[in-house]
Structure formats: C-alpha cells, structure tokens
Design a protein around this motif. Sequence first.
Motif: not given
Length: 514
Positions: A309-314, A386-394
């Motif tokens: 779904a894109g990029k995540l900042e973990l 594809n279980h992305r959480l709201p926002g991209n900062k996790i």
Amino acid sequence: SFTMNSRTIISGYFPIAELKSVLREFVEEYFKYSPNFIDNKIEPLLDLLRDDLNFYIEYPYVDKVFRDSFYNFYSTKHSLIDRDCARVSFFLKTIQQSDFRNPEFEFNRDLFFGYISIRPTLPNLIGRTMISPRAYKSNDFLSCMVNSNVVVNGKKMHVAAFPHSSQDGETITCAETTIWSVMEYFGMKYPEYKPVLPSKILGALANYSYERQLPSRGLTAEQISFALREFDFGTRLYSQKSDDEDVEAYSELEFKRLLGYYVESGIPLITSIENKDVGHAIVIMGRKEIDLTSIEIEKFEPQIIKTRAGKLELYDFADFVEEFVAIDDNMPPYNIIPFGNPTQNYKSTQFGNCKIQNFIVPLYHKIYLEAGGARELMISYLQNFNHRLPGNKIIFKLFYTSSRSFKTELNQRINIGTEANEIILSTTMPKFIWVGLLTNPELLRKKKANGLIVLDATGAKIYHSSILMVSPVGVTTYNSQEETGNKYVVYDTKINSFNIFANNLKGKWSQWQS
C-alpha cells in the motif's frame, strides 16, 4: 539497646532515621565487628528509602541462603562465625507489639514493605532482601515483581518485590548471586521452577569446572548459561562483541533493541558489564518509566518499509528506552542504569567506562522463536499484507507473554471490540506467544494502540508462526492445519483503539498490588 538470653528472640521497633545507629550497635554487640562496616553498605539504601518508614529488627533470624553457605563453607573455617542473621522489616506506620498478637489486625501491602537480612560476612553484610519499590522515595520505573510470603514476629505478611542479595565474596560472587536472584524469582512465580541455594548452583557447575569451586573465583557468561540450562531453561546468549565464532555478535542498535524486547517481556536478564580491567554480572529486570505524553519520535531514526500500500516509517519502541532497572549486588535494589553507562552510580574509578557486553536470556525451554526472529517475521507481515494502519508513521512494540496472561488482560481491561475480543479469546494459542503492538504517535501519547500481531513463540521463523493480526479492516486469523483453501480468515468487524498491554512489568502503586 538489645537484651537477650539464650532462649529469647531479641527484637525492637524504631523509626527509619535510627536504622544506621541500631545496626551499628547490633553488629558490634552480636557479630563482634567494627560498626563502621555498616556505614558504607546501609547508607546508600537509606538515601533511597522514604522518611516516614519504621522498621522492626529480629535476631536470631535464619537466612536460608546464608545458612546454606555457612554449612557448606563457613563452618569449616578455623575462625568462628555466627550462623544466624538479623532481619530488618519495613512498615509504613508505627506498629505496636499488640498488633502482632491481634488476630483482627491485618498487615496488608499498605503497611508492610519487605525486609533485608544482615549476615555476619565482612564486608558485605546485606543478605537475602525482598523490599518493595513502594518503600522508595522515587519509584518511577517498571520492573519484574514476584509475591513473597513472610512471617514477621509470628504474623503472616506478603510483599511484591524482586529478590536481591550482596555477594559474600567467597561462596557467591556477582555471577552466582545473579543466578540465585533469577532462580529465586522464577521459582516463586512459576511451578515449573524452584529456587536454588548457592550449593545447588555450584553442584550444577561441577561437571563444567576443572578447578575447585570454593572459594568462588566467579563465572564466565558460558558457565552462567550452562547453569541455567541445568535448571531447565532454554538459554540464549546475545553479545555486542565476541571472540567465539559460535556466538553471533550484534550491532549496538540491534543489541539494545533485543535487550529492550526481553525486558518488555518481563524476563530478568543476566547481564555482563565490562571495561578493560573489570568484569561484573548484574540482573536487568525493568526499565525507567517513559513520559509518553511528550515523546518526540522525530528524534529517532525510522526503518522504511515498502508495503503493497506504499511506504511505512516504522519506529521501534525499544529505541525510546534509555534507562533500565538493575539488581546489582554492589548497589541497593532497583538500581537505575543508563544503557550507555551502566556503572554511573559507582564511586570507584575502577568501574569507569563499563559497557554492557552481553546478556543471557533464561527462556522457557520450549520457546523456539527468539526476539530477532519474531521481529523479522512481523515486519514481513507488514510488507506483504494489505493491512495498512491509518497514517504512515507506525510505532512497533514487541514483547512475549503467556497466552493465559494475554487473554486475561484482554478479557478484563482491553476492549478491541466486542466481536473482535471474542474472536481473539476463542482462538487457540500455545502457552507462550510473541505480541507486536502497532500504534502511532497520537495514540501512544494516550497509552493506546490500534493494531497487533500475535505469533506462536514455539514456532519457527516462517509464516506458520502466525496466529492472528488485528488492523482497522478487522481480525485476520491463520490456521496452518487448514488442508484446502486460504488458510487466512478475515473477520470484517469493528476495531477500537485499545489500551496498551501492561501485564509483564509492574509499576506505580496500583500495579504493585498484583
């Protein structure tokens, strides 16, 4: 002053301000030692204790740990040494002798804060200790705790604490003390384990040693790990540096994260701290509280994850923790140490510039998926599903726990959603699980999360370790035994943001009750 005949237990009740003077008088009269030996050992503890405490002293007291050392070592010496100890018990308010004899009077945890024993071993006089963090002026930390039953002056009491003792320098050094402390904790907490005495520790190492074991010369990390294996743990050794090709070495960042995962899991870790001149063993069994309301994650480096779904900042929660809680036999219980300077509270320059070089994890012997493998597997789920959480900062918080504890807390204080809770509670799980909480900066400040992944801690580093995942689209369960069709089942159900799990480490007044 004390008076005693051969058939009477001496005792006395005093305010905490008189503790040092009372112990000075005691060791001079009954142990025949210079009272100056008390000063260096009791003053650091006194500086930490609340001013409104009172204490009750008893002699003779049988400290089972010292009595074991006495009969196996000290009794064989030419010089005479007392086999008995004194015990100092701490109370919040003034207690009368009549209170001990009143069957209606209850010494609950609001009154009784634990004890220390004073043994006749120079210069380290503090023996077996179980003292509650509630006895401290400052207790803004989380730590492993175990409930201990105590009988003081004929009255049964309870205290939640972590076992502590100083080394005597001959039968137990820092290494044996850490093993004793960890086994005392597990032995009182879980029926699978039993507390062990110093002679039992030496017996476990008998086949490993090529030299005499008494007086003790200390133990290596490998010997400590061997002893824990003899006591039925599946030990795991992590190191920042190693000359042994069989021992994997980690970078400082990964090493600190792994340490944080296990601390967050409520596992006491036997830890080696070293400089070029000194090697010392301590137990790390907690961490300093973090002010989540003002945390600034921008100060930390995220791991960038490419997902469908894109990029995540973990961001890893373990990176936020800078100070840990230690049981160090040279210090009072619950010594707060920075990761980068674990001997910060030492006055001796000999311990300057020490670093944490390795730690040993006493895992339940059927735990096959270790922390690093659990983290890799959870990140792979975030990448491939594809279980992305709201926002991209996790923000990712990893720990392991028993499924019983996990489900109990879910049932009592965590509401993911009525249907979601029921699905999770109805899912079959092994005895131990890895849990990865998923949250974001806004929710973390409220001590809440909005997703989690649960893995089988008895599994391997493959997808079959998956049990379930919670995300805004619902609950996804995995059944590796499914013969046909998709092994993943997605339940489209409402998901609430929920309280962060907090059952492994105890902290503050309310949690120390449990």
